[in-house]
Scaffold this active site. Structure first.
Site, PDB file in Angstrom:
ATOM      1  N   GLU A  74      57.144  66.775  21.696  1.00 41.99           N
ATOM      2  CA  GLU A  74      57.538  65.661  22.110  1.00 41.99           C
ATOM      3  C   GLU A  74      56.287  64.487  21.775  1.00 41.99           C
ATOM      4  O   GLU A  74      56.599  63.465  21.555  1.00 41.99           O
ATOM      5  CB  GLU A  74      57.618  65.470  24.037  1.00 41.99           C
ATOM      6  CG  GLU A  74      58.772  66.047  24.287  1.00 41.99           C
ATOM      7  CD  GLU A  74      59.215  66.671  25.333  1.00 41.99           C
ATOM      8  OE1 GLU A  74      58.082  66.497  26.392  1.00 41.99           O
ATOM      9  OE2 GLU A  74      60.246  67.280  25.964  1.00 41.99           O
ATOM     10  N   GLY A 114      64.517  71.209  26.801  1.00 38.51           N
ATOM     11  CA  GLY A 114      65.110  70.221  27.742  1.00 38.51           C
ATOM     12  C   GLY A 114      66.722  69.970  27.282  1.00 38.51           C
ATOM     13  O   GLY A 114      67.426  69.023  27.723  1.00 38.51           O
ATOM     14  N   GLU A 160      57.944  76.922  21.137  1.00 33.76           N
ATOM     15  CA  GLU A 160      58.910  76.078  21.866  1.00 33.76           C
ATOM     16  C   GLU A 160      59.941  75.692  20.856  1.00 33.76           C
ATOM     17  O   GLU A 160      59.726  74.587  20.198  1.00 33.76           O
ATOM     18  CB  GLU A 160      58.394  74.891  22.629  1.00 33.76           C
ATOM     19  CG  GLU A 160      57.387  75.225  23.786  1.00 33.76           C
ATOM     20  CD  GLU A 160      57.348  74.394  24.857  1.00 33.76           C
ATOM     21  OE1 GLU A 160      57.432  74.612  25.936  1.00 33.76           O
ATOM     22  OE2 GLU A 160      56.961  73.284  24.443  1.00 33.76           O
ATOM     23  N   SER A 170      63.782  75.392  28.192  1.00 32.04           N
ATOM     24  CA  SER A 170      65.206  75.706  28.905  1.00 32.04           C
ATOM     25  C   SER A 170      65.104  77.121  29.931  1.00 32.04           C
ATOM     26  O   SER A 170      65.919  77.802  29.893  1.00 32.04           O
ATOM     27  CB  SER A 170      66.411  75.806  28.224  1.00 32.04           C
ATOM     28  OG  SER A 170      66.734  74.476  27.618  1.00 32.04           O
ATOM     29  N   HIS A 173      52.421  69.338  21.745  1.00 31.66           N
ATOM     30  CA  HIS A 173      53.678  69.567  22.216  1.00 31.66           C
ATOM     31  C   HIS A 173      54.851  68.875  21.166  1.00 31.66           C
ATOM     32  O   HIS A 173      54.635  67.742  20.925  1.00 31.66           O
ATOM     33  CB  HIS A 173      53.861  69.078  23.671  1.00 31.66           C
ATOM     34  CG  HIS A 173      55.151  69.209  24.203  1.00 31.66           C
ATOM     35  ND1 HIS A 173      56.373  68.642  24.076  1.00 31.66           N
ATOM     36  CD2 HIS A 173      55.304  70.193  25.312  1.00 31.66           C
ATOM     37  CE1 HIS A 173      57.187  69.167  24.910  1.00 31.66           C
ATOM     38  NE2 HIS A 173      56.622  70.348  25.546  1.00 31.66           N
ATOM     39  N   LYS A 188      55.380  66.896  32.336  1.00 23.30           N
ATOM     40  CA  LYS A 188      55.662  65.810  31.485  1.00 23.30           C
ATOM     41  C   LYS A 188      55.526  64.558  32.272  1.00 23.30           C
ATOM     42  O   LYS A 188      54.466  64.424  33.105  1.00 23.30           O
ATOM     43  CB  LYS A 188      57.226  66.118  30.976  1.00 23.30           C
ATOM     44  CG  LYS A 188      57.292  67.263  30.407  1.00 23.30           C
ATOM     45  CD  LYS A 188      58.864  67.405  29.612  1.00 23.30           C
ATOM     46  CE  LYS A 188      58.786  68.841  28.769  1.00 23.30           C
ATOM     47  NZ  LYS A 188      59.772  69.087  28.182  1.00 23.30           N
ATOM     48  N   ASN A 231      54.812  72.462  32.607  1.00 19.89           N
ATOM     49  CA  ASN A 231      54.404  71.198  31.948  1.00 19.89           C
ATOM     50  C   ASN A 231      55.210  70.017  32.771  1.00 19.89           C
ATOM     51  O   ASN A 231      56.600  70.091  32.583  1.00 19.89           O
ATOM     52  CB  ASN A 231      54.846  71.271  30.612  1.00 19.89           C
ATOM     53  CG  ASN A 231      54.773  69.887  29.927  1.00 19.89           C
ATOM     54  OD1 ASN A 231      54.290  68.923  30.221  1.00 19.89           O
ATOM     55  ND2 ASN A 231      55.080  69.857  28.693  1.00 19.89           N
TER      56      ASN A 231
HETATM   57  P1  13P Z   1      62.210  72.711  29.448  1.00 22.92           P
HETATM   58  O1  13P Z   1      61.819  73.801  30.320  1.00 22.92           O
HETATM   59  O2  13P Z   1      62.607  71.376  30.342  1.00 22.92           O
HETATM   60  O3  13P Z   1      63.263  72.894  28.234  1.00 22.92           O
HETATM   61  O4  13P Z   1      60.995  71.961  28.744  1.00 22.92           O
HETATM   62  C1  13P Z   1      60.204  73.013  27.994  1.00 22.92           C
HETATM   63  C2  13P Z   1      58.859  72.407  27.709  1.00 22.92           C
HETATM   64  O5  13P Z   1      58.877  71.201  26.741  1.00 22.92           O
HETATM   65  C3  13P Z   1      57.696  72.651  28.303  1.00 22.92           C
HETATM   66  O6  13P Z   1      56.447  72.273  27.608  1.00 22.92           O
END
Ligand code: 13P
Length: 250
Positions: free
Chosen positions: A97, A173, A167, A213, A95, A11, A9
């Site tokens: 976010e 993150g 997740e 992560s 997601h 982002k 992803n």
């Molecule tokens: P990170 O791997 O940066 O923690 O993000 C995970 C994520 O949100 C994948 O969709």
């Protein structure tokens, strides 16, 4: 057997030029790779460039979100038919976010999931509890509430291609990954609920990915867990070498 999935992803990173530079490095590292499915979720303005560049390769790509309607006065939105018109095969839905920063509700996620299925896009449905939910003992309740809402009014045959990504919000993150045991336990809760909702055959075939992560140095341990069928990777997927290392290590 559930074929593993490694999904990146991106982002809000990588414009079209950067996406091509990435693929120029990444694609040769995957030559002949058939052991797993590899997915990329670029930002909207890079998606069409990525779709062109991955033709004939093992990589598939999808959008990070979409609207549920085909067209209309919805400023800033992208529709399922717009995605399929450029050959998109997958879409990330719900997601954390999006839920946190774009006010995506349980109902929106359900509408989007139904639209994805209607347009033959493979939905990757993201679920996960906040730290406070976990600390207060509400992990399972949260996951079940998210699933119940997202999957409401859908039959087993409609969701046969569904992919789920667990997740935990506290691991996204943050650099603090769930332990493999904690992740496996949550995946087990999700699979048990799939069993209740749709029966054993479907529950045994749906891939449940872990995200939050993941790095080359911790990915293999995750995939040793029986309930973990792949990984959804943010930060570490932005570097082609580290994403390829995760794929090859695991
Ligand atoms: P990170 O791997 O940066 O923690 O993000 C995970 C994520 O949100 C994948 O969709």
């Amino acid at each position: 057997m559930r074929k593993p999935i490694f999904a990146g992803n991106w982002k809000m990173y990588k414009n079209p030029k950067e996406s091509v530079e990435y693929l120029d490095q990444f694609l040769p590292m995957l030559e002949g790779h058939e052991a797993s499915e590899i997915l990329l979720f670029p930002t909207a303005t890079s998606l069409s460039t990525v779709m062109d560049r991955i033709q004939g390769t093992v990589v598939r790509a999808g959008a990070q979100t979409m609207h549920w309607r085909n067209e209309g006065p919805y400023t800033g939105q992208t529709s399922p038919t717009m995605l399929t018109s450029i050959g998109t095969t997958h879409v990330l839905l719900g997601h954390s976010e999006r839920r946190l920063y774009a006010n995506e509700t349980y109902e929106h996620v359900n509408l989007k999931l139904k639209a994805a299925i209607a347009h033959k896009l493979v939905p990757v449905l993201c679920l996960g509890e906040m730290l406070a939910d976990r600390n207060d003992g509400y992990t399972k309740d949260t996951l079940l509430a998210q699933m119940g809402a997202a999957l409401s009014n859908l039959t087993a045959s409609a969701v046969r291609n569904l992919v789920i990504a667990y997740e935990p919000v506290w691991a996204v993150g943050t650099g603090s990954i769930a332990t493999p045991e904690v992740a496996n336990e949550a995946h087990g809760m999700i699979r048990d609920e799939l069993r209740d909702l749709f029966g054993n055959n479907l529950a045994d075939s749906i891939r449940i990915l872990y995200g939050g992560s993941v790095r080359p140095e911790n990915s293999a341990k995750m995939l040793e867990q029986p309930e973990i069928d792949g990984l959804l990777i943010g930060g570490a997927s932005l570097d082609p070498k580290s994403f390829a290392a995760i794929i090859h290590n695991s």
